[in-house]
Design a protein around this motif. Structure first.
Motif, PDB file in Angstrom:
ATOM      1  N   PRO A  27     -12.720  -3.212 -20.769  1.00 26.24           N
ATOM      2  CA  PRO A  27     -13.796  -3.738 -19.929  1.00 26.24           C
ATOM      3  C   PRO A  27     -14.750  -4.563 -20.784  1.00 26.24           C
ATOM      4  CG  PRO A  27     -14.186  -1.417 -20.416  1.00 26.24           C
ATOM      5  CD  PRO A  27     -12.883  -1.774 -21.071  1.00 26.24           C
ATOM      6  N   GLY A  28     -15.678  -5.258 -20.168  1.00 26.68           N
ATOM      7  CA  GLY A  28     -16.639  -6.039 -20.932  1.00 26.68           C
ATOM      8  C   GLY A  28     -17.769  -6.507 -20.054  1.00 26.68           C
ATOM      9  N   ASN A  29     -18.785  -7.072 -20.681  1.00 20.04           N
ATOM     10  CA  ASN A  29     -19.947  -7.523 -19.927  1.00 20.04           C
ATOM     11  C   ASN A  29     -19.764  -8.910 -19.334  1.00 20.04           C
ATOM     12  OD1 ASN A  29     -21.415  -5.188 -20.503  1.00 20.04           O
ATOM     13  ND2 ASN A  29     -21.983  -6.000 -22.523  1.00 20.04           N
ATOM     14  N   LEU A  30     -18.819  -9.653 -19.868  1.00 19.63           N
ATOM     15  CA  LEU A  30     -18.655 -11.038 -19.423  1.00 19.63           C
ATOM     16  C   LEU A  30     -17.481 -11.205 -18.458  1.00 19.63           C
ATOM     17  CD1 LEU A  30     -19.293 -12.798 -22.846  1.00 19.63           C
ATOM     18  CD2 LEU A  30     -20.867 -12.601 -20.919  1.00 19.63           C
ATOM     19  N   HIS A  32     -15.169 -10.972 -14.976  1.00 23.12           N
ATOM     20  CA  HIS A  32     -15.382 -11.255 -13.566  1.00 23.12           C
ATOM     21  C   HIS A  32     -15.655  -9.939 -12.826  1.00 23.12           C
ATOM     22  CE1 HIS A  32     -14.429 -12.594  -9.472  1.00 23.12           C
ATOM     23  NE2 HIS A  32     -14.715 -13.792  -9.923  1.00 23.12           N
ATOM     24  N   ALA A  33     -16.451 -10.027 -11.758  1.00 20.79           N
ATOM     25  CA  ALA A  33     -16.844  -8.818 -11.025  1.00 20.79           C
ATOM     26  C   ALA A  33     -15.648  -8.002 -10.554  1.00 20.79           C
ATOM     27  CB  ALA A  33     -17.710  -9.221  -9.830  1.00 20.79           C
ATOM     28  N   THR A  34     -14.527  -8.672 -10.313  1.00 20.50           N
ATOM     29  CA  THR A  34     -13.376  -7.971  -9.749  1.00 20.50           C
ATOM     30  C   THR A  34     -12.389  -7.492 -10.819  1.00 20.50           C
ATOM     31  OG1 THR A  34     -12.223 -10.055  -9.544  1.00 20.50           O
ATOM     32  CG2 THR A  34     -13.481  -9.324  -7.629  1.00 20.50           C
ATOM     33  N   PHE A  35     -12.720  -7.719 -12.094  1.00 23.41           N
ATOM     34  CA  PHE A  35     -11.771  -7.394 -13.161  1.00 23.41           C
ATOM     35  C   PHE A  35     -11.513  -5.895 -13.232  1.00 23.41           C
ATOM     36  CE2 PHE A  35     -11.081  -6.824 -17.921  1.00 23.41           C
ATOM     37  CZ  PHE A  35      -9.742  -7.211 -17.867  1.00 23.41           C
ATOM     38  N   GLN A  36     -10.225  -5.522 -13.226  1.00 23.33           N
ATOM     39  CA  GLN A  36      -9.846  -4.119 -13.384  1.00 23.33           C
ATOM     40  C   GLN A  36      -8.941  -4.008 -14.599  1.00 23.33           C
ATOM     41  OE1 GLN A  36      -8.387  -2.336  -9.830  1.00 23.33           O
ATOM     42  NE2 GLN A  36     -10.301  -2.728  -8.744  1.00 23.33           N
ATOM     43  N   GLY A 311      -9.144 -12.199 -14.069  1.00 24.89           N
ATOM     44  CA  GLY A 311     -10.575 -11.894 -14.007  1.00 24.89           C
ATOM     45  C   GLY A 311     -11.107 -11.365 -15.329  1.00 24.89           C
ATOM     46  N   CYS A 312     -10.337 -11.504 -16.427  1.00 27.69           N
ATOM     47  CA  CYS A 312     -10.731 -10.923 -17.702  1.00 27.69           C
ATOM     48  C   CYS A 312     -11.960 -11.605 -18.302  1.00 27.69           C
ATOM     49  CB  CYS A 312      -9.584 -10.931 -18.701  1.00 27.69           C
ATOM     50  SG  CYS A 312      -9.134 -12.577 -19.242  1.00 27.69           S
ATOM     51  N   SER A 313     -12.336 -12.737 -17.748  1.00 29.58           N
ATOM     52  CA  SER A 313     -13.597 -13.375 -18.120  1.00 29.58           C
ATOM     53  C   SER A 313     -13.950 -14.339 -16.999  1.00 29.58           C
ATOM     54  CB  SER A 313     -13.463 -14.124 -19.446  1.00 29.58           C
ATOM     55  OG  SER A 313     -14.717 -14.662 -19.801  1.00 29.58           O
ATOM     56  N   LYS A 314     -15.191 -14.834 -17.028  1.00 28.74           N
ATOM     57  CA  LYS A 314     -15.597 -15.736 -15.947  1.00 28.74           C
ATOM     58  C   LYS A 314     -15.032 -17.123 -16.161  1.00 28.74           C
ATOM     59  CE  LYS A 314     -19.617 -13.114 -14.702  1.00 28.74           C
ATOM     60  NZ  LYS A 314     -20.898 -12.679 -15.268  1.00 28.74           N
ATOM     61  N   SER A 315     -14.724 -17.768 -15.063  1.00 34.28           N
ATOM     62  CA  SER A 315     -14.153 -19.112 -15.150  1.00 34.28           C
ATOM     63  C   SER A 315     -15.197 -20.117 -15.598  1.00 34.28           C
ATOM     64  CB  SER A 315     -13.612 -19.542 -13.787  1.00 34.28           C
ATOM     65  OG  SER A 315     -12.513 -18.756 -13.433  1.00 34.28           O
ATOM     66  N   VAL A 316     -14.734 -21.168 -16.223  1.00 30.92           N
ATOM     67  CA  VAL A 316     -15.633 -22.241 -16.642  1.00 30.92           C
ATOM     68  C   VAL A 316     -16.183 -22.908 -15.377  1.00 30.92           C
ATOM     69  CG1 VAL A 316     -13.853 -24.050 -16.779  1.00 30.92           C
ATOM     70  CG2 VAL A 316     -15.847 -24.172 -18.253  1.00 30.92           C
ATOM     71  N   LEU A 317     -17.468 -23.177 -15.399  1.00 30.35           N
ATOM     72  CA  LEU A 317     -18.107 -23.810 -14.225  1.00 30.35           C
ATOM     73  C   LEU A 317     -18.619 -25.175 -14.631  1.00 30.35           C
ATOM     74  CD1 LEU A 317     -20.168 -21.124 -12.288  1.00 30.35           C
ATOM     75  CD2 LEU A 317     -18.203 -22.398 -11.496  1.00 30.35           C
ATOM     76  N   ASN A 318     -17.949 -26.190 -14.281  1.00 25.64           N
ATOM     77  CA  ASN A 318     -16.570 -26.218 -13.862  1.00 25.64           C
ATOM     78  C   ASN A 318     -15.825 -27.336 -14.568  1.00 25.64           C
ATOM     79  OD1 ASN A 318     -17.670 -28.498 -12.411  1.00 25.64           O
ATOM     80  ND2 ASN A 318     -18.213 -27.081 -10.778  1.00 25.64           N
ATOM     81  N   TYR A 319     -16.543 -27.990 -15.521  1.00 24.32           N
ATOM     82  CA  TYR A 319     -15.953 -29.176 -16.171  1.00 24.32           C
ATOM     83  C   TYR A 319     -16.295 -29.137 -17.646  1.00 24.32           C
ATOM     84  CZ  TYR A 319     -14.312 -34.073 -15.841  1.00 24.32           C
ATOM     85  OH  TYR A 319     -13.604 -35.234 -15.925  1.00 24.32           O
ATOM     86  N   LEU A 320     -15.284 -28.881 -18.460  1.00 20.17           N
ATOM     87  CA  LEU A 320     -15.502 -28.809 -19.904  1.00 20.17           C
ATOM     88  C   LEU A 320     -15.102 -30.142 -20.528  1.00 20.17           C
ATOM     89  CD1 LEU A 320     -14.405 -25.954 -22.273  1.00 20.17           C
ATOM     90  CD2 LEU A 320     -13.602 -28.266 -22.705  1.00 20.17           C
TER      91      LEU A 320
END
Lengths: 455, 191
Positions: A27-30, A32-36, A311-320
């Motif tokens: 688990p981690g702080n960063l 996604h909310a749904t990450f299991q 969901g292991c981390s949040k997606s880039v929002l939205n253009y790198l």
């Protein structure tokens, strides 16, 4: 010197997946909310997720390798090109003996040889050759392309699966996410497109700089650079000499001809710098590709694909964006959607009686509070139902005016049509193009289910 | 922001069932033609055309394919008055990011149009902007016939004559439009 293929044996299975398993099971702080987090997550991704990679060139080779090593086991790759000797410096899955073979097939084979358990299905064809439904089988489409046109096409296909509810809210399960990578020399971008949530390719297409085009008269009269001489041979001299024979940039003889003509012209005007590779570059609009830019951008894209499914981390929002030209610079910008986007926007929901004629429909648009559109021309999936102008098209489409829309739209209960005309905006009438979702009253839900997916 | 809640880990198992359903329902579905945003924009341009009186338009592929079309300009003033000049337009799916490709079908003695039909008009190349449209291009082409200019030559000889001897240029244009030789080049009648 050792042959490039004589390498150390691949790592053993547990070793290869160690880091990925740590990422997916902690688990981690960063996250996604749904990450299991779960030790079995990698297997699930491998078993149930299918990803399409569009393009098997500089980015495509990297993407296939990166995705295969990120736990994806069901991959498809589509590319219409064959391998050219000039690809070999960076398209590392290809060898000299592969020149002339389809990129998709060789790339798939090489990655499958190196990463056990991965299945890659190659498609050696144009992206337009596939049925739209082909694209619907994938959970994610990853793009490694070099043209605006191809991106625009895939974007319109993927956004075409998106459905909206009656409150104009996107229906999540119909959203087909895309991860788009692109490189140009030392610069690159990676973006996540979630149709209906983040801007699609068409929402921001105006951000692309226009292609540099030299004035024809400069080419004909006052060339100053090597590129001017090459474009002269390509755009003017070729047609002058080869009447009616189209120039083919993939034909080496044609390219050689352009090169020698450009060289002569450069000599005439005392210009230096015309080389065969510059000729290829100018004619095909090629910017030198940098292998490490491809590697960096592809890594970012593969990681975004992994984040989307796990969901292991949040997606880039939205253009790198990445720039390796002066120092190294990476920045993420949150682009915003164009709510009126013809491709990913909801459009305006219109309810019609099955008896309403096209003419009544056009009159109704004038009074519709969200549109107030007069003089509307109407088109449906490439079928021009009514054109206000020019006269020749008006005459060809006039007979449709008295026909019920339900009949013109072939009895589908729910369809997307596009209208253009003068619409009211802040009290002014401005020329507008709008997407409409037309729903026929009292037509069975069953037939709606059949048609919305393909609209 | 919830980017991917529909595919969170817990739903991975559902994907498999969902896929079976999809493959069953996808069978027998008619393919749908994908219309590019460029095509829609072009349709809009065409439906809003405000053609000059002397310009006509035709669509050789019928009402549903507007991506290639032809126009004929019949100038009503200037050197080219009463001539008839055809142009073909090819519009790519990347329109309006890309300008339309325009060629002159009629062989014409003109400083800014060469004998292969290439046209030197700034908005067709270096000055194209996506806010421009088909109407702008058609007006630009009309302008070439009322104001041919010797500063952007594609036909070098014609430009030199226009600059140095306008009377002779006028005579050459007349001769070419009536069907005849100007220098070594034969021009079929177009008047």
């Amino acid at each position: 010197m050792a042959s490039p293929d004589a390498e150390a044996p691949p790592p053993t299975e547990p070793e290869r997946w160690r880091d990925l398993d740590i990422l997916l099971s902690r688990p981690g702080n960063l996250v996604h909310a749904t990450f299991q987090p779960s030790p079995g997550l990698r297997d699930d991704i491998g078993s149930f997720v299918e990803v399409l990679v569009v393009g098997a060139g500089g980015l495509g080779c990297e993407l296939l390798k990166d995705l295969a090593l990120s736990g994806f086991k069901n991959l498809h790759v589509i590319d219409m090109d064959t391998i050219d000797v000039s690809n070999l410096n960076r398209q590392f899955l290809f060898r000299v003996q592969d020149v002339g073979k389809p990129k998709a097939e060789v790339a798939a084979k090489r990655v499958m040889e190196r990463v056990s358990g991965v299945n890659i299905v190659p498609h050696f064809c144009r992206i337009e050759d596939k049925e739209l439904e082909f694209y619907n089988q994938f959970q994610i489409i990853v793009l490694g392309l070099d043209s605006i046109e191809a991106r625009s096409y895939i974007n319109s296909v993927a956004c075409g699966f998106l459905e909206y509810d009656s409150d104009d809210k996107p229906i999540p399960k119909t959203a087909k996410p895309m991860v788009d990578g692109g490189t140009e020399g030392f610069k690159g971008h990676a973006r996540v497109i979630m149709p209906g949530t983040t801007p699609c390719f068409e929402c921001n297409i105006w951000l692309f700089p226009p292609q540099v085009k030299f004035p024809l008269c400069t080419l004909a009269e006052t060339p100053r650079t090597a590129a001017h001489c090459i474009e002269y041979a390509h755009l003017i001299k070729w047609d002058e000499v080869h009447t009616g024979k189209p120039f083919d940039a993939d034909n080496a003889e044609h390219m050689q001809w352009i090169y020698s003509e450009a060289l002569q012209r450069a000599e005439l005007f005392g210009i230096s710098g015309v080389t065969y590779s510059l000729t290829q570059g100018v004619v095909k609009n090629i910017i030198p590709a940098i292998a490490s830019t491809n590697a960096i951008i592809s890594a970012a894209c593969a990681l975004e694909a992994l984040k989307l499914v796990s969901g292991c981390s949040k997606s880039v929002l939205n253009y790198l964006t990445y720039n390796g030209l002066v120092g190294t610079h990476i920045k993420v910008t949150e682009f915003v959607r164009d709510t009126d986007c013809l491709v990913c926007g909801p459009g305006t929901l219109i309810e019609l009686d099955t008896s309403s004629t096209l003419s009544e429909f056009i009159k109704m648009l004038e009074k519709h509070p969200k549109l107030l559109m007069s003089k509307a021309s109407v088109t449906h999936e490439g079928n021009n139902l009514y054109m206000q102008s020019p006269e020749v098209l008006e005459q060809m489409t006039r007979q449709n005016l008295s026909i019920p829309m339900f009949e013109l739209l072939k009895g589908a209960s729910f369809v997307t049509v596009h209208v253009s005309g003068m619409a009211e905006s802040n009290g002014n009438k401005v020329s507008s193009l709008r997407k409409l979702r037309v729903l026929f009253k009292g037509v069975e839900e069953a037939s709606k289910m059949d048609t919305t997916e393909s609209s | 922001m919830q980017l991917f809640s529909s595919l969170k880990m817990i739903n991975l198992f559902k994907i498999k069932d969902q896929k079976k359903e999809e493959s069953a329902s996808a069978a027998g579905k008619a393919p749908v033609k994908k219309q590019s945003a460029g095509e829609l924009r072009l349709n809009k341009d065409i439906s809003e055309l405000n053609l000059p009186k002397n310009t006509s338009i035709s669509f050789p592929n019928g009402k549903d394919d507007l991506m290639s079309f032809e126009i004929v300009i019949r100038p009503d003033e200037g050197y080219y008055m009463s001539g008839s000049f055809g142009f073909t337009f090819q519009v790519s799916p990347s329109y309006p990011h890309e300008p339309p490709k325009v060629k002159c079908k009629t062989k014409v003695y003109h400083p800014n149009i060469d004998l292969e039909g290439n046209v030197c008009l700034n908005i067709l190349r270096e000055d194209w902007k996506p806010v421009l449209n088909i109407n702008t291009v058609i007006y630009g082409l009309n302008l070439l016939f009322t104001q041919p200019n010797d500063e952007d030559p594609l036909n070098h000889e014609a430009a030199a004559v226009l600059r140095d001897n306008p009377k002779m240029f006028e005579a050459n244009v007349r001769r070419a439009m009536a069907g005849g030789y100007v220098g070594q080049h034969y021009f079929p009648r177009c008047a």
